[in-house]
Design a protein around this motif. Structure first.
Motif, PDB file in Angstrom:
ATOM      1  N   LEU A 365       0.855  -1.191   0.000  1.00  0.00           N
ATOM      2  CA  LEU A 365       0.000   0.000   0.000  1.00  0.00           C
ATOM      3  C   LEU A 365       0.891   1.242   0.000  1.00  0.00           C
ATOM      4  O   LEU A 365       1.740   1.410   0.878  1.00  0.00           O
ATOM      5  N   TYR A 366       0.682   2.105  -1.004  1.00  0.00           N
ATOM      6  CA  TYR A 366       1.472   3.329  -1.167  1.00  0.00           C
ATOM      7  C   TYR A 366       0.652   4.534  -0.714  1.00  0.00           C
ATOM      8  O   TYR A 366      -0.570   4.567  -0.858  1.00  0.00           O
ATOM      9  N   ARG A 367       1.369   5.539  -0.218  1.00  0.00           N
ATOM     10  CA  ARG A 367       0.765   6.843   0.057  1.00  0.00           C
ATOM     11  C   ARG A 367       1.663   7.925  -0.525  1.00  0.00           C
ATOM     12  O   ARG A 367       2.863   7.961  -0.220  1.00  0.00           O
ATOM     13  N   PHE A 368       1.080   8.799  -1.360  1.00  0.00           N
ATOM     14  CA  PHE A 368       1.805   9.991  -1.799  1.00  0.00           C
ATOM     15  C   PHE A 368       1.483  11.110  -0.829  1.00  0.00           C
ATOM     16  O   PHE A 368       0.331  11.547  -0.725  1.00  0.00           O
ATOM     17  N   ASP A 369       2.491  11.561  -0.081  1.00  0.00           N
ATOM     18  CA  ASP A 369       2.321  12.595   0.941  1.00  0.00           C
ATOM     19  C   ASP A 369       2.334  13.961   0.259  1.00  0.00           C
ATOM     20  O   ASP A 369       3.369  14.390  -0.267  1.00  0.00           O
ATOM     21  N   VAL A 370       1.194  14.639   0.280  1.00  0.00           N
ATOM     22  CA  VAL A 370       1.083  15.906  -0.441  1.00  0.00           C
ATOM     23  C   VAL A 370       1.924  16.990   0.209  1.00  0.00           C
ATOM     24  O   VAL A 370       2.321  17.961  -0.462  1.00  0.00           O
ATOM     25  N   GLN A 371       2.251  16.855   1.492  1.00  0.00           N
ATOM     26  CA  GLN A 371       3.056  17.870   2.169  1.00  0.00           C
ATOM     27  C   GLN A 371       4.529  17.757   1.793  1.00  0.00           C
ATOM     28  O   GLN A 371       5.202  18.764   1.562  1.00  0.00           O
ATOM     29  N   THR A 372       5.040  16.531   1.728  1.00  0.00           N
ATOM     30  CA  THR A 372       6.463  16.335   1.431  1.00  0.00           C
ATOM     31  C   THR A 372       6.728  16.080  -0.052  1.00  0.00           C
ATOM     32  O   THR A 372       7.869  16.198  -0.503  1.00  0.00           O
ATOM     33  N   GLY A 373       5.674  15.710  -0.804  1.00  0.00           N
ATOM     34  CA  GLY A 373       5.875  15.373  -2.205  1.00  0.00           C
ATOM     35  C   GLY A 373       6.602  14.060  -2.405  1.00  0.00           C
ATOM     36  O   GLY A 373       7.191  13.834  -3.479  1.00  0.00           O
ATOM     37  N   GLN A 374       6.563  13.173  -1.407  1.00  0.00           N
ATOM     38  CA  GLN A 374       7.288  11.909  -1.466  1.00  0.00           C
ATOM     39  C   GLN A 374       6.322  10.734  -1.338  1.00  0.00           C
ATOM     40  O   GLN A 374       5.251  10.847  -0.730  1.00  0.00           O
ATOM     41  N   TRP A 375       6.742   9.585  -1.890  1.00  0.00           N
ATOM     42  CA  TRP A 375       5.996   8.342  -1.720  1.00  0.00           C
ATOM     43  C   TRP A 375       6.383   7.685  -0.401  1.00  0.00           C
ATOM     44  O   TRP A 375       7.572   7.585  -0.072  1.00  0.00           O
ATOM     45  N   THR A 376       5.388   7.272   0.368  1.00  0.00           N
ATOM     46  CA  THR A 376       5.602   6.524   1.599  1.00  0.00           C
ATOM     47  C   THR A 376       4.775   5.243   1.518  1.00  0.00           C
ATOM     48  O   THR A 376       4.045   5.023   0.554  1.00  0.00           O
ATOM     49  N   PHE A 377       4.883   4.391   2.548  1.00  0.00           N
ATOM     50  CA  PHE A 377       4.298   3.057   2.472  1.00  0.00           C
ATOM     51  C   PHE A 377       3.613   2.706   3.783  1.00  0.00           C
ATOM     52  O   PHE A 377       4.058   3.107   4.858  1.00  0.00           O
ATOM     53  N   LEU A 378       2.519   1.970   3.692  1.00  0.00           N
ATOM     54  CA  LEU A 378       1.801   1.501   4.875  1.00  0.00           C
ATOM     55  C   LEU A 378       2.234   0.066   5.187  1.00  0.00           C
ATOM     56  O   LEU A 378       2.462  -0.723   4.259  1.00  0.00           O
ATOM     57  N   PRO A 379       2.323  -0.273   6.462  1.00  0.00           N
ATOM     58  CA  PRO A 379       2.579  -1.677   6.792  1.00  0.00           C
ATOM     59  C   PRO A 379       1.380  -2.528   6.402  1.00  0.00           C
ATOM     60  O   PRO A 379       0.251  -2.020   6.353  1.00  0.00           O
ATOM     61  N   PRO A 380       1.574  -3.821   6.104  1.00  0.00           N
ATOM     62  CA  PRO A 380       0.423  -4.667   5.749  1.00  0.00           C
ATOM     63  C   PRO A 380      -0.456  -4.935   6.958  1.00  0.00           C
ATOM     64  O   PRO A 380       0.019  -4.911   8.103  1.00  0.00           O
ATOM     65  N   PRO A 381      -1.763  -5.177   6.746  1.00  0.00           N
ATOM     66  CA  PRO A 381      -2.639  -5.535   7.871  1.00  0.00           C
ATOM     67  C   PRO A 381      -2.215  -6.870   8.483  1.00  0.00           C
ATOM     68  O   PRO A 381      -1.516  -7.667   7.852  1.00  0.00           O
ATOM     69  N   PRO A 382      -2.649  -7.142   9.711  1.00  0.00           N
ATOM     70  CA  PRO A 382      -2.345  -8.443  10.310  1.00  0.00           C
ATOM     71  C   PRO A 382      -3.052  -9.563   9.558  1.00  0.00           C
ATOM     72  O   PRO A 382      -4.132  -9.354   8.992  1.00  0.00           O
ATOM     73  N   PRO A 383      -2.489 -10.772   9.532  1.00  0.00           N
ATOM     74  CA  PRO A 383      -3.053 -11.875   8.727  1.00  0.00           C
ATOM     75  C   PRO A 383      -4.203 -12.588   9.436  1.00  0.00           C
ATOM     76  O   PRO A 383      -4.132 -13.781   9.755  1.00  0.00           O
ATOM     77  N   PHE A 384      -5.292 -11.862   9.695  1.00  0.00           N
ATOM     78  CA  PHE A 384      -6.439 -12.439  10.386  1.00  0.00           C
ATOM     79  C   PHE A 384      -7.691 -12.312   9.523  1.00  0.00           C
ATOM     80  O   PHE A 384      -7.820 -11.406   8.695  1.00  0.00           O
ATOM     81  N   PHE A 385      -8.636 -13.238   9.758  1.00  0.00           N
ATOM     82  CA  PHE A 385      -9.915 -13.241   9.051  1.00  0.00           C
ATOM     83  C   PHE A 385     -11.009 -13.596  10.042  1.00  0.00           C
ATOM     84  O   PHE A 385     -10.775 -14.285  11.035  1.00  0.00           O
ATOM     85  N   TYR A 386     -12.226 -13.150   9.732  1.00  0.00           N
ATOM     86  CA  TYR A 386     -13.376 -13.585  10.511  1.00  0.00           C
ATOM     87  C   TYR A 386     -13.793 -14.983  10.063  1.00  0.00           C
ATOM     88  O   TYR A 386     -13.783 -15.305   8.874  1.00  0.00           O
ATOM     89  N   ASP A 387     -14.176 -15.786  11.045  1.00  0.00           N
ATOM     90  CA  ASP A 387     -14.692 -17.120  10.774  1.00  0.00           C
ATOM     91  C   ASP A 387     -15.749 -17.413  11.840  1.00  0.00           C
ATOM     92  O   ASP A 387     -15.703 -16.859  12.947  1.00  0.00           O
ATOM     93  N   ALA A 388     -16.698 -18.264  11.513  1.00  0.00           N
ATOM     94  CA  ALA A 388     -17.763 -18.601  12.461  1.00  0.00           C
ATOM     95  C   ALA A 388     -17.310 -19.718  13.391  1.00  0.00           C
ATOM     96  O   ALA A 388     -16.730 -20.716  12.945  1.00  0.00           O
ATOM     97  N   ASP A 389     -17.593 -19.562  14.700  1.00  0.00           N
ATOM     98  CA  ASP A 389     -17.278 -20.636  15.639  1.00  0.00           C
ATOM     99  C   ASP A 389     -18.450 -21.613  15.711  1.00  0.00           C
ATOM    100  O   ASP A 389     -19.397 -21.544  14.922  1.00  0.00           O
ATOM    101  N   GLU A 390     -18.392 -22.549  16.679  1.00  0.00           N
ATOM    102  CA  GLU A 390     -19.409 -23.592  16.771  1.00  0.00           C
ATOM    103  C   GLU A 390     -20.795 -23.029  17.054  1.00  0.00           C
ATOM    104  O   GLU A 390     -21.809 -23.632  16.688  1.00  0.00           O
ATOM    105  N   GLN A 391     -20.874 -21.855  17.700  1.00  0.00           N
ATOM    106  CA  GLN A 391     -22.168 -21.222  18.000  1.00  0.00           C
ATOM    107  C   GLN A 391     -22.605 -20.242  16.911  1.00  0.00           C
ATOM    108  O   GLN A 391     -23.624 -19.554  17.055  1.00  0.00           O
ATOM    109  N   GLY A 392     -21.845 -20.166  15.813  1.00  0.00           N
ATOM    110  CA  GLY A 392     -22.207 -19.262  14.738  1.00  0.00           C
ATOM    111  C   GLY A 392     -21.785 -17.821  14.966  1.00  0.00           C
ATOM    112  O   GLY A 392     -22.187 -16.942  14.205  1.00  0.00           O
TER     113      GLY A 392
END
Length: 574
Positions: A365-392
C-alpha cells in the motif's frame, strides 16, 4: 511425643487457614478493584459521548475545554467539564486535546471510583458539515453509460444528465475543445468510467472513445469530464509525459496521447486536487491538477460556444518499486519504477493512496504525501480473518496460510485507510482500518499507525426481482469494490453468482460513529435509459425499463459542504 505431633498439626492447619483467609481477602480486594475500574471506565466513556454532543451543540465548548497536544496525558486539566450522570454517581470529567494531525482532536474522559482512576479517549475530526452524495455507474455494451445519484434522504436513485461527447482537437499549434454533434443535437459520451465526487458536489469521470481509428487531430482517446452545477464540462488534456524505466533509473518520456499502449485508467479527487493515473507499457504515471473546478472549460449548447479555463496537470514523482516479503520486511528500490497499481483514492487532505499487486509477495500500500511530495508506504494488515465458531459467532482467526493479496484501498474523512485481504478458502472478507499516528514516516518511508479489524458485513443480497435474501447454501460473496462518501460512510459492494443469475448488494458502513457498525443495504438501482427527444433541452429523455441495475460499477462517494456549519465526527473507536 503424641502431644507434640498434635500441636504441630494444629499449627499447620492454622497456618493453612490463615493463608486461605488472606488469599480470599486479596481476591476480594482484586475483584472490588476490577469492579471499580470497570465502572470508572464506563463513566469516562459516558462523559466522552456527552462531550461529543457538547462539541456539536455548542460552538464555544471546544475553546473553553481544550488543552494543547503537549499537555501530559496522565493529568486532568482544571477546566475539564464535570459531568454528573446521576446524583449518587461519582463525577466524570471530559475535555478535548489537540493532536499533531490536522483537524483531528482527542476527546478525553476520566472518572474515579473507589480510588481507581480510568481515562479513555476518542479521536474526532473537526470539519465543515457535509451532505453526502453517492454516485453509481451502469455500463452498457450498446448505448451510452449511465450515472445515477442516490437521494440519501429518500433513499431513491435518480438518473444524472447525460454527458455530451467532448474532445480536445489539436489545431493551429494549440488545443481546442469541441463538442461532437450530429446535426444540431450533441452526441452522448459513450463509455464513462471511474466516477469520483468532490466536496463541492462536482462529479468527475473519464470519457473513453471506442473507435478503431482516431482522427489525426484528436488529442488521445480518453478525456476527463466534470459535472458541475448541473452542466458537463471538459478538463485540460493530460500532458504527453510518462515515466519509463531504464538502466539509469526512471525517465520522463514524451508519448503521443493517441499511443495505443497509453491508457487513462482512473481518477480520484480530494483536498482540492484531482489525480489521474495513466498506464503505458507496464508503467504507471500519476498526475495532479490543483483546484480542478477552476480549470473547467464549459460548453454552451445553445450557442455552441466555449467558456475556456486554464489549468496544468503536474506529473508526480515516479512510483518506486517497494515490496514486502513473507516476513513483513520492506525493500524499496527507487531506481526502478512500477506498474500494476490498483485503483487510486484520495483523502480530504489531498494525500493519494494506491496498491501495488505483487504476485507471490505481499501487496504494498502506497501513500503519496502531499506535504512532502514523497511516496511513503503503509505496513500490511495483520493476517487475520473472521470465521464462524461452533455457535455461529464471528471470531478473528489467523489465516491458515499467509495472505498476500489486498483490495484497492479507500480513504476516509480523517485520512484513515480501509482495505481487506482477499480471503483464503471459505473465510469471509475482513475489513481493516489503518489509523496513522501522525508521526513522520521512518527512514524507509513506512507510515506509523495501527490496523484495526472492523465488524463483519451483512450477508443479504438482492436478487433479480429486487428481493433481499441470504444465498443458500451460503458462501461468502465476492468483494467488488468500495468507496467513502463525504460524510464518512463506507460503501462496499458484494456479488454472488447462482447459476446464470447474479445477486448483488451495496452495504453502507458507518465508520465515524465511534462504535463502527453496518447501517443498511442500499436500495437497488431502477434502470433508466435515455432515448432521443428533440423537445427535451438535452435532446434526450428518461425512460424506465422496469429492470434493476443489479451490479453497478465504479461507485463513487462525495458530498457538498454546508457553508458556516461545523461538525465533529469520531474517526476511531475505544
Amino acid at each position: 511425643m503424641a502431644l507434640i505431633t498434635a500441636m504441630f498439626c494444629v499449627l499447620v492447619v492454622y497456618a493453612l487457614v490463615t493463608v486461605c483467609v488472606a488469599r480470599g481477602l486479596v481476591d476480594l480486594r482484586i475483584t472490588r478493584y476490577a469492579a471499580f475500574r470497570l465502572k470508572a471506565r464506563y463513566l469516562a466513556r459516558s462523559a466522552v459521548h456527552i462531550g461529543l454532543d457538547r462539541l456539536n451543540d455548542s460552538p464555544d465548548w471546544e475553546a473553553a475545554h481544550r488543552v494543547s497536544a503537549a499537555f501530559p496525558s496522565s493529568e486532568i486539566p482544571p477546566h475539564a467539564e464535570q459531568i454528573v450522570l446521576e446524583p449518587s454517581a461519582p463525577v466524570a470529567l471530559v475535555w478535548v486535546q489537540e493532536t499533531a494531525r490536522p483537524g483531528v482532536l482527542r476527546l478525553r474522559g476520566a472518572a474515579r471510583v473507589g480510588g481507581q482512576l480510568e481515562q479513555v479517549d476518542l479521536s474526532v475530526l473537526r470539519r465543515s458539515r457535509v451532505a453526502a452524495r453517492v454516485v453509481a455507474r451502469q455500463s452498457r455494451a450498446s448505448g451510452p453509460d449511465s450515472l445515477y445519484e442516490l437521494e440519501v434522504q429518500s433513499m431513491t436513485w435518480r438518473l444524472l444528465p447525460p454527458a455530451p461527447l467532448m474532445v480536445w482537437l489539436r489545431a493551429g499549434g494549440g488545443l481546442t475543445p469541441v463538442a461532437v454533434r450530429r446535426g444540431a443535437r450533441p452526441l452522448p459520451a459513450g463509455e464513462l468510467i471511474a466516477p469520483t465526487v468532490d466536496l463541492q458536489g462536482s462529479i468527475y469521470a473519464i470519457s473513453r472513445i471506442q473507435a478503431a481509428r482516431l482522427p489525426p487531430a484528436l488529442e488521445g482517446r480518453e478525456f476527463v469530464y466534470c459535472l458541475d452545477a448541473g452542466a458537463w464540462g471538459l478538463l485540460p488534456a493530460l500532458p504527453d509525459l510518462c515515466w519509463q524505466g531504464g538502466p539509469g533509473g526512471p525517465q520522463l518520456t514524451r508519448t503521443p496521447p493517441a499511443d495505443p499502449d497509453r491508457h487513462l485508467v482512473d481518477i480520484a479527487v480530494g483536498g482540492g486536487r484531482l489525480y489521474a493515473q495513466i498506464t503505458r507499457a507496464g508503467v504507471d504515471t500519476l498526475y495532479c491538477l490543483v483546484d480542478p473546478r477552476s480549470a473547467l472549460s464549459r460548453w454552451e449548447p445553445g450557442t455552441n460556444l466555449w467558456r475556456r479555463s486554464e489549468g496544468t496537470w503536474q506529473v508526480l514523482p515516479a512510483v518506486p518499486l517497494a515490496l514486502y516479503d513473507a516476513n513483513g520486511k520492506l525493500s524499496v528500490d527507487a531506481s526502478r519504477t512500477t506498474g500494476n497499481l490498483g485503483r487510486i483514492c484520495v483523502d480530504p487532505h489531498g494525500n493519494l493512496f494506491t496498491r501495488l499487486e505483487s504476485p507471490g509477495l505481499v501487496d504494498t500500500l502506497y501513500r503519496f504525501d502531499v506535504q512532502t511530495g514523497q511516496w511513503t508506504f503503509l505496513p500490511p494488515p495483520p493476517p487475520f480473518f473472521y470465521d464462524a465458531d461452533e455457535q455461529g459467532r464471528w471470531v478473528l482467526r489467523r489465516a491458515p496460510e499467509l495472505p498476500d493479496s489486498l483490495s484497492p484501498p479507500a480513504a476516509d474523512v480523517a485520512g484513515n485507510v480501509l482495505t481487506l485481504w482477499n480471503r483464503p478458502q471459505a473465510m469471509v472478507h475482513t475489513l481493516f482500518k489503518f489509523e496513522p499516528s501522525g508521526r513522520p514516516a521512518d527512514a524507509q518511508g513506512v507510515v506509523a499507525g495501527q490496523w484495526k479489524a472492523q465488524p463483519v458485513a451483512p450477508r443479504s443480497l438482492y436478487d433479480a426481482g429486487g428481493a433481499l435474501r441470504v444465498p443458500e447454501p451460503f458462501t461468502a460473496p465476492r468483494f467488488a469494490g468500495m468507496r467513502v462518501d463525504g460524510a464518512g460512510h463506507l460503501y462496499m459492494q458484494f456479488v454472488h453468482s447462482e447459476g446464470a443469475s447474479r445477486l448483488s448488494a451495496v452495504y453502507r458502513y458507518d465508520a465515524t460513529s465511534g462504535a463502527e457498525k453496518w447501517e443498511q443495504i442500499l436500495p437497488p438501482v431502477q434502470e433508466r435509459v435515455l432515448v432521443p427527444d428533440e423537445s427535451a433541452p438535452s435532446g434526450y429523455r428518461e425512460q424506465p425499463t422496469g429492470a434493476l441495475v443489479n451490479f453497478w460499477e465504479g461507485g463513487a462517494g462525495g458530498g457538498v459542504e454546508i457553508p458556516g456549519q461545523v461538525e465533529y465526527v469520531p474517526v476511531s473507536s475505544y
